[in-house]
Structures are given as structure tokens and as C-alpha cells.
Design a protein around this motif. Structure first.
Motif: not given
Length: 187
Positions: A18-37
Motif C-alpha cells: 500500500v506504499g509508505g504513506k498508507a502503511a504508516a497511517l495504518s500502523r498508527l491507526a492500529a493503536s491511535h485515533r486516526v481518521p478512518p480510511g
């Protein structure tokens, strides 16, 4: 491989998919509040159009996202996440198109297609050539994420982007969405 991978779920943590941008956001979203996507896995950028199956998957994912947000036509950002984007040697800042405040499933499908196509612009290909990156097999993933209404936005570089000095941090901020910052239309 699924047509759509949701942020915060392990298969979406893989930057080679999924590329670096999406992967980093996904890892962050696994344990923090991140806008869904969700992310659309990397594909060759030279495709002429999305398959009917991919278009249907994008529409269904957007509708699920809208349902989660409690809105019929939730605004989203459609952003590039090429496999070799946002790396240590190449950021691709401003090279691929981003679409903000996209509303409606058909509009999201169109924005995804245009985002993929932006990997083949003269500017993006020249950027690749200057860095010795391949131009014949560009693997572009796309990130679709719920918009956050912002009063102020910022772009932060943890190193000076001009000199590479790790002892310097560069912050650019502006009122409203960050679009004017990344488009370099403000000082």
C-alpha cells in the motif's frame, strides 16, 4: 489480495503493498485515533482504467466509510501512496495528485483513477529519472481517508529538505486545509 485494505488492519501495514504513506497511517491507526480510511493496493500506474470489480470495491468501501461516519456523502481525501513514495531518498512531495473534499462514491472512483494517472505525468516521471527510480513499472497505491476539518494545517520535515541537515526541523503552517502549503502557493 483484496481490492481494499482498511487502515488499522495488519494487511494494510505493508508498505510494499500500500506504499509508505498508507502503511504508516495504518500502523498508527492500529493503536491511535486516526481518521478512518482504506487503501487500494499498488498496481501498475499505466493501466488505462480501473476494472469494474475495482470500481465496485471502491464504491462499497466508500459507502461503508460514509456509514461509519454517519453521513451519506462523507468528504474524503484521495491521496497517492506509491510504493517508492515517502522514502528516505525520495519524498515525491507535490509530484502526484491529491484530491480533497471528494464526496460521493462515483466521485471517489474518478479521483482514484486520476490519482493513479498522476504517476505518469511528465513531472512525476522526470522526478523518478532524476533519482534513478524505475519509470516503466510504477506501483501506485491510493489512500482514501475521511477529511478532517482544520483551522490550521502544517507540514513538518524532521530534516532540512534542501540541505539534508538532520539538526534542523522545517515547519510550514497556514490557516485552513494544508493544500496551499503542499502546492507551495503560500509563504
Amino acid at each position: 489480495m483484496s481490492e481494499v485494505l482498511w487502515l488499522g488492519v495488519a494487511p494494510c501495514h505493508d508498505a510494499t503493498v500500500v506504499g509508505g504513506k498508507a502503511a504508516a497511517l495504518s500502523r498508527l491507526a492500529a493503536s491511535h485515533r486516526v481518521p478512518p480510511g482504506f487503501a487500494l493496493p499498488a498496481t501498475g500506474a499505466y493501466i488505462e482504467s480501473l476494472t469494474d470489480h475495482a470500481r465496485t470495491a471502491i464504491r462499497e468501501a466508500y459507502n461503508m466509510l460514509a456509514h461509519k461516519a454517519g453521513a451519506h456523502d462523507v468528504p474524503v481525501a484521495v491521496r497517492s501512496s506509491a510504493v517508492d513514495e515517502d522514502g528516505a531518498d525520495s519524498s515525491f512531495a507535490g509530484q502526484h495528485d491529491t484530491y480533497l473534499n471528494v464526496r460521493g462514491a462515483d466521485a471517489v472512483v474518478d479521483a482514484v483513477q486520476r490519482c493513479i494517472a498522476s504517476a505518469t505525468t511528465r513531472e512525476a516521471l522526470d522526478y523518478r529519472l532524476q533519482r534513478g527510480l524505475p519509470t516503466d513499472d510504477v506501483r501506485m497505491a491510493v489512500l482514501v481517508q475521511q477529511m478532517v476539518l482544520s483551522d490550521v494545517s502544517a507540514v513538518v520535515f524532521s530534516a532540512n529538505p534542501v540541505t539534508g541537515a538532520l539538526s534542523e526541523v522545517m515547519i510550514t503552517a497556514s490557516w485552513g486545509l494544508g493544500e496551499s502549503i503542499v502546492a507551495d502557493s503560500i509563504t
